[in-house]
Design an enzyme around this catalytic site. Structure first.
Site, PDB file in Angstrom:
ATOM      1  N   GLY A 176       2.322   1.616  -3.443  1.00 34.11           N
ATOM      2  CA  GLY A 176       1.246   1.929  -4.383  1.00 34.11           C
ATOM      3  C   GLY A 176       0.807   3.371  -4.286  1.00 34.11           C
ATOM      4  N   ASP A 177       0.705   3.886  -3.073  1.00 32.20           N
ATOM      5  CA  ASP A 177       0.327   5.285  -2.881  1.00 32.20           C
ATOM      6  C   ASP A 177       1.359   6.206  -3.529  1.00 32.20           C
ATOM      7  OD1 ASP A 177      -1.309   7.392  -1.760  1.00 32.20           O
ATOM      8  OD2 ASP A 177       0.248   7.662  -0.243  1.00 32.20           O
ATOM      9  N   ALA A 178       2.637   5.889  -3.367  1.00 33.41           N
ATOM     10  CA  ALA A 178       3.695   6.703  -3.974  1.00 33.41           C
ATOM     11  C   ALA A 178       3.637   6.640  -5.502  1.00 33.41           C
ATOM     12  CB  ALA A 178       5.060   6.232  -3.481  1.00 33.41           C
ATOM     13  N   SER A 195       0.828  -1.208   0.000  1.00 32.54           N
ATOM     14  CA  SER A 195       0.000   0.000   0.000  1.00 32.54           C
ATOM     15  C   SER A 195       0.861   1.257   0.000  1.00 32.54           C
ATOM     16  CB  SER A 195      -0.930   0.016   1.213  1.00 32.54           C
ATOM     17  OG  SER A 195      -1.815  -1.072   1.158  1.00 32.54           O
ATOM     18  N   GLY A 236       0.695   8.641  -6.720  1.00 30.96           N
ATOM     19  CA  GLY A 236       1.022  10.056  -6.559  1.00 30.96           C
ATOM     20  C   GLY A 236       1.939  10.559  -7.660  1.00 30.96           C
TER      21      GLY A 236
END
Length: 139
Positions: A27-29, A24, A32
């Site tokens: 994935g967020d990075a 997670s 973004g």
């Protein structure tokens, strides 16, 4: 380009041994970075304007909506990562915040795809999202 490939050419442990929260986090990075670059356009945008534009794409609420757009397109393996992350202790740290839990699951799927170098699949899923967003804006 070879230097960049060295950075992302990691020797990972067995994927089953990696904590789901790490997927997670990555994935967020990735999400973004992709949306910041897309919204950068030709680069002559003010940083403040870029920040304002990206807020719509980089929040738990936005990622929760993204899940709704791609849920039916997830493969069985992607669904396993989604469910594991959605039900993880990290996703539950905000109590029963459904948006946060769904977004954590979506970010884990993108993290899994990135770490397994499934870049075209990331593009497919984000393409579905982009098409849905475009259709919303045209109505």
């Amino acid at each position: 380009m070879k230097e960049f490939e060295k950075i992302i050419n990691l020797q990972l442990a067995d994927l089953r041994e990696i904590p789901i929260e790490n997927f997670s986090y990555i994935g967020d990075a990735v999400i973004g970075l992709i949306y910041k670059v897309k919204l950068l356009e030709d680069g002559r945008i003010k940083t403040r304007d870029l920040y304002e534009k990206t807020k719509d794409f980089l929040s738990a609420k936005a990622h929760s909506k993204f899940v709704d757009m791609v849920y039916d397109y997830l493969t069985p393996t992607e669904m396993q990562y989604y469910k594991r992350a959605e039900n993880s202790n990290g996703a539950k740290k905000r109590g029963n915040d459904n948006d946060y839990r769904k977004s954590t699951g979506f970010e884990a799927v993108i993290g899994y795809l990135f770490l397994t170098k499934s870049y075209s699949r990331i593009n497919e899923l984000l393409g579905v999202i982009d098409n849905c967003i475009y259709m919303e804006k045209t109505y």
